[in-house]
Design an enzyme around this catalytic site. Structure first.
Site, PDB file in Angstrom:
ATOM      1  N   HIS A  30       1.010  -1.490   0.376  1.00 25.65           N
ATOM      2  CA  HIS A  30       0.439   0.100  -0.474  1.00 25.65           C
ATOM      3  C   HIS A  30       0.784   1.143   0.116  1.00 25.65           C
ATOM      4  O   HIS A  30       1.446   1.782   1.004  1.00 25.65           O
ATOM      5  CB  HIS A  30      -0.853   0.298   1.017  1.00 25.65           C
ATOM      6  N   GLU A  57       0.491  -0.585  -4.458  1.00 20.90           N
ATOM      7  CA  GLU A  57      -0.462   0.582  -4.708  1.00 20.90           C
ATOM      8  C   GLU A  57       0.546   1.685  -5.329  1.00 20.90           C
ATOM      9  O   GLU A  57       1.282   2.023  -3.891  1.00 20.90           O
ATOM     10  CB  GLU A  57      -1.640   0.279  -4.288  1.00 20.90           C
ATOM     11  N   ASP A  59      -0.583   6.532  -5.636  1.00 22.27           N
ATOM     12  CA  ASP A  59      -1.182   7.422  -5.994  1.00 22.27           C
ATOM     13  C   ASP A  59      -0.913   8.344  -6.417  1.00 22.27           C
ATOM     14  O   ASP A  59       0.244   8.774  -6.465  1.00 22.27           O
ATOM     15  CB  ASP A  59      -2.480   7.778  -4.338  1.00 22.27           C
ATOM     16  N   HIS A  72      -0.747  11.152  -1.871  1.00 17.58           N
ATOM     17  CA  HIS A  72      -2.411  10.863  -1.804  1.00 17.58           C
ATOM     18  C   HIS A  72      -3.063  12.127  -1.007  1.00 17.58           C
ATOM     19  O   HIS A  72      -4.515  11.960  -1.927  1.00 17.58           O
ATOM     20  CB  HIS A  72      -1.753   9.897  -0.112  1.00 17.58           C
TER      21      HIS A  72
HETATM   22 MG    MG Z   1      -4.817   4.619  -2.505  1.00 14.72          MG
END
Ligand code: MG
Length: 277
Positions: A30, A57, A59, A72
């Site tokens: 994450h 993952e 952002d 994020h």
């Molecule tokens: Mg995310």
């Protein structure tokens, strides 16, 4: 018996062209490796690899001058030493910020990476990527267009395709328009009544849900339909293993150490390999 690899569990094909598949891993780091290094940084990406992740993952959002970065929040305060809205700050100013010191002294001076830099490091390390398009409000189409164009331009064709995901339907729409062959994940907090329609509308290959709100009935509805189910954010190793045993395709975790250890200790934890569509 050989421990089963922590790699791949599920192949998905929808949105990836006829006959194409994408192999999803059981575990996805994450925001890189958010419990071990500052989120959405190059140090975090490298840490995820070091901890054994095969996928991460992160952002993506835009600076005021339209440059895609890994970030994020809508504001700078939590994860940098800067202040203000990301959407109101130019790349040059963001690049002067420290995105690592808040996490720990060892990471002081770690910059906010550009999307381009992050893709370069992931490709170099051979990490699969789940790219969450996380637009600031009102910039949904623009953020998706820039993110997808960057992926099309820079992501090596000989590596597995990125999996694009977003909470914003407009981002999925634009992603589909610009790169129909790149698989899309429908990202939601909870399973809505019309989840099938929403997924179909944007031709999504996978469904990404918050593990907090996922009951057995909802989980079964998704897995019985043969839809790859990605759960976020599970930081407990035993629970992660149970999710995977009960048909969840992948878990997204801050705690790669715990989750990968729990799977190694239980080699039969993987659900069956499923080929979809
Ligand atoms: Mg995310």
């Amino acid at each position: 018996m050989q421990p089963r690899s922590t790699e791949a569990a599920t192949e998905i094909g929808r949105g990836a062209g006829a006959g194409a598949t994408l192999r999803l891993p059981r575990v996805i780091g994450h925001r890189g490796a958010a419990a071990a290094a500052p989120e959405n940084t190059l140090a975090g990406i490298r840490k995820a690899k070091e901890l054994g992740a095969s996928w991460i993952e992160f952002d993506v959002k835009l600076t005021s001058d339209g440059e895609p970065i890994l970030f994020h929040d809508d504001r700078l305060e939590r994860t940098t030493d800067g202040r203000g809205a990301v959407a109101a700050t130019a790349l040059a100013a963001i690049r002067r910020l420290d995105a690592g010191g808040w996490f720990g002294a060892a990471f002081r001076g770690e910059p906010v990476p550009t999307f381009e830099e992050a893709l370069g490091v992931c490709a170099e390390l051979g990490l699969g990527i789940n790219v969450e398009i996380k637009p600031c409000r009102g910039r949904e189409a623009e953020t998706a267009a820039v993110a997808v164009a960057t992926l099309l331009r820079l992501w090596p064709k000989d590596l597995p395709s990125p999996l694009i995901a977003s909470f914003a339907p407009e981002c999925l729409r634009v992603a589909r328009e610009l790169a129909p062959e790149m698989p899309r994940g429908y990202l939601a907090d909870r399973l809505s009544r019309n989840w099938r329609d929403l997924m179909a509308r944007h031709d999504c290959a996978s469904l990404h849900l918050n593990r907090r709100w996922l009951g057995v009935r909802q989980r079964t509805a998704v897995t019985a339909a043969g839809i790859p189910l990605v759960l976020y954010t599970e930081n407990d190793g035993t629970r992660a293993r149970r999710h995977l045993e009960s048909g969840v395709t992948s878990v997204i975790t801050d705690r790669l150490d715990r989750v990968l250890a729990a799977l190694t200790a239980a080699p039969d934890a993987s659900g069956a390999v499923v080929r979809l569509r």
